[in-house]
Structures are given as structure tokens and as C-alpha cells.
Scaffold this motif. Structure first.
Motif, PDB file in Angstrom:
ATOM      1  N   GLY A  30       0.824  -1.402   0.038  1.00 56.99           N
ATOM      2  CA  GLY A  30       0.100   0.014  -0.061  1.00 56.99           C
ATOM      3  C   GLY A  30       0.835   1.234   0.062  1.00 56.99           C
ATOM      4  N   VAL A  31       1.987   1.333   0.661  1.00 56.31           N
ATOM      5  CA  VAL A  31       2.664   2.451   0.857  1.00 56.31           C
ATOM      6  C   VAL A  31       3.559   2.658  -0.569  1.00 56.31           C
ATOM      7  CG1 VAL A  31       4.983   3.249   1.751  1.00 56.31           C
ATOM      8  CG2 VAL A  31       3.260   2.382   3.288  1.00 56.31           C
ATOM      9  N   SER A  37       1.592   6.940  -6.504  1.00 57.13           N
ATOM     10  CA  SER A  37       0.255   7.719  -7.109  1.00 57.13           C
ATOM     11  C   SER A  37       0.814   9.165  -6.209  1.00 57.13           C
ATOM     12  CB  SER A  37      -0.739   7.455  -6.431  1.00 57.13           C
ATOM     13  OG  SER A  37      -1.070   7.181  -4.979  1.00 57.13           O
ATOM     14  N   ASP A  38       1.867   9.572  -5.607  1.00 53.63           N
ATOM     15  CA  ASP A  38       2.159  10.775  -5.376  1.00 53.63           C
ATOM     16  C   ASP A  38       1.364  11.193  -4.013  1.00 53.63           C
ATOM     17  OD1 ASP A  38       4.191  12.768  -5.338  1.00 53.63           O
ATOM     18  OD2 ASP A  38       3.093  14.107  -6.825  1.00 53.63           O
ATOM     19  N   ARG A  39       1.006  10.387  -3.171  1.00 52.33           N
ATOM     20  CA  ARG A  39       0.145  10.991  -2.103  1.00 52.33           C
ATOM     21  C   ARG A  39       0.924  11.552  -1.071  1.00 52.33           C
ATOM     22  NH1 ARG A  39      -3.850   6.996  -0.615  1.00 52.33           N
ATOM     23  NH2 ARG A  39      -4.313   8.443   1.162  1.00 52.33           N
ATOM     24  N   TYR A  40       0.389  12.395  -0.340  1.00 53.71           N
ATOM     25  CA  TYR A  40       0.782  13.456   0.708  1.00 53.71           C
ATOM     26  C   TYR A  40       1.892  12.635   1.660  1.00 53.71           C
ATOM     27  CZ  TYR A  40       0.852  17.037   4.037  1.00 53.71           C
ATOM     28  OH  TYR A  40       1.071  18.100   5.006  1.00 53.71           O
ATOM     29  N   CYS A  41       2.739  13.413   1.711  1.00 54.75           N
ATOM     30  CA  CYS A  41       3.850  12.546   2.515  1.00 54.75           C
ATOM     31  C   CYS A  41       3.693  12.327   3.994  1.00 54.75           C
ATOM     32  CB  CYS A  41       5.221  13.663   2.547  1.00 54.75           C
ATOM     33  SG  CYS A  41       6.063  14.039   1.098  1.00 54.75           S
ATOM     34  N   LEU A  42       2.887  13.182   4.645  1.00 55.50           N
ATOM     35  CA  LEU A  42       2.536  12.837   6.129  1.00 55.50           C
ATOM     36  C   LEU A  42       1.726  11.483   5.957  1.00 55.50           C
ATOM     37  CD1 LEU A  42       3.580  14.276   8.257  1.00 55.50           C
ATOM     38  CD2 LEU A  42       1.369  15.523   8.379  1.00 55.50           C
ATOM     39  N   ILE A  48       4.183   4.206   7.181  1.00 55.64           N
ATOM     40  CA  ILE A  48       5.255   3.637   7.510  1.00 55.64           C
ATOM     41  C   ILE A  48       5.522   3.458   8.949  1.00 55.64           C
ATOM     42  CG2 ILE A  48       7.763   4.310   7.517  1.00 55.64           C
ATOM     43  CD1 ILE A  48       7.510   5.385   4.979  1.00 55.64           C
ATOM     44  N   SER A  49       4.864   4.547   9.844  1.00 56.22           N
ATOM     45  CA  SER A  49       5.035   4.287  11.334  1.00 56.22           C
ATOM     46  C   SER A  49       4.057   3.124  11.698  1.00 56.22           C
ATOM     47  CB  SER A  49       4.483   5.639  11.932  1.00 56.22           C
ATOM     48  OG  SER A  49       4.444   5.467  13.289  1.00 56.22           O
ATOM     49  N   ALA A  50       2.879   2.848  10.922  1.00 55.86           N
ATOM     50  CA  ALA A  50       1.994   1.752  11.574  1.00 55.86           C
ATOM     51  C   ALA A  50       2.844   0.589  11.085  1.00 55.86           C
ATOM     52  CB  ALA A  50       0.861   1.846  10.668  1.00 55.86           C
ATOM     53  N   ILE A  51       3.429   0.327  10.003  1.00 59.41           N
ATOM     54  CA  ILE A  51       4.235  -0.693   9.659  1.00 59.41           C
ATOM     55  C   ILE A  51       5.290  -1.174  10.737  1.00 59.41           C
ATOM     56  CG2 ILE A  51       5.814  -1.693   7.909  1.00 59.41           C
ATOM     57  CD1 ILE A  51       4.143  -0.024   5.820  1.00 59.41           C
TER      58      ILE A  51
END
Length: 99
Positions: A30-31, A37-42, A48-51
Motif C-alpha cells: 500500500g505504501v 500515486s504521489d500521495r501526501y508525505c504525511l 510507515i509508522s504503522a508498519i
């Protein structure tokens, strides 16, 4: 890599751990899609924190299982060399974690 600790390699908790790892694998994919898809960095950083949290939970369970089974079996067997090996492995792992 060290061998599995006897019957521990077939421990029932492995099914739950494998399920958790499958979810982590899905999160990582998903990340990748989020980055593509150039999603918002935050939003990406939140995932990533959840992973990382999920992997830490798996790590804790594997460590607990190792202590409950592999280390306990070495102590119960009374084999000093095996006990020393298990302790040395754990100390090495912990030293890597604090670096």
C-alpha cells in the motif's frame, strides 16, 4: 542462521504471526502504491509508522516465544553449552538493537 529450537518450530502461535506478517506485507504494498500515486508525505509517513509498530509487535512475540520455548528448553535440559549459546544469542541481538 541458527537452527529452530526443537519442536518450537511448529509452535501454534506461528499461524497468528504469519497472519500479522501478511497484513504488514499488504501495508508495505500500500505504501508503494501511495508513493507511485504521489500521495501526501504525511500520509505515507503515517503508514510507515504503522508498519514499524506492527513489525515491532511481531518481533516482541517472536522474542517472547524464543524465551518461553528455546531458552527454557535449554535450561531444562541442563546443557551448559546450549544455555550459554542461547544467552549469547540474546545478548548479541540486544546489543544490535541499542546501536
Amino acid at each position: 542462521m541458527a537452527e529452530a529450537c526443537g519442536s518450537h518450530s511448529k509452535h501454534a502461535d506461528h499461524t497468528a504471526l504469519l497472519g500479522r506478517l501478511s497484513r504488514v506485507e499488504g501495508q508495505v504494498r500500500g505504501v508503494s502504491r501511495m508513493i507511485e500515486s504521489d500521495r501526501y508525505c504525511l500520509d505515507i509517513l503515517t503508514q510507515i509508522s504503522a508498519i514499524k509498530s506492527a513489525l515491532t509487535a511481531v518481533e516482541r512475540e517472536v522474542l517472547k516465544s524464543h524465551a518461553d520455548h528455546c531458552v527454557s528448553n535449554a535450561i531444562a535440559a541442563g546443557d551448559k553449552a546450549e544455555q550459554d549459546q542461547k544467552i549469547s544469542e540474546l545478548v548479541g541481538l540486544l546489543l544490535k538493537a541499542v546501536r
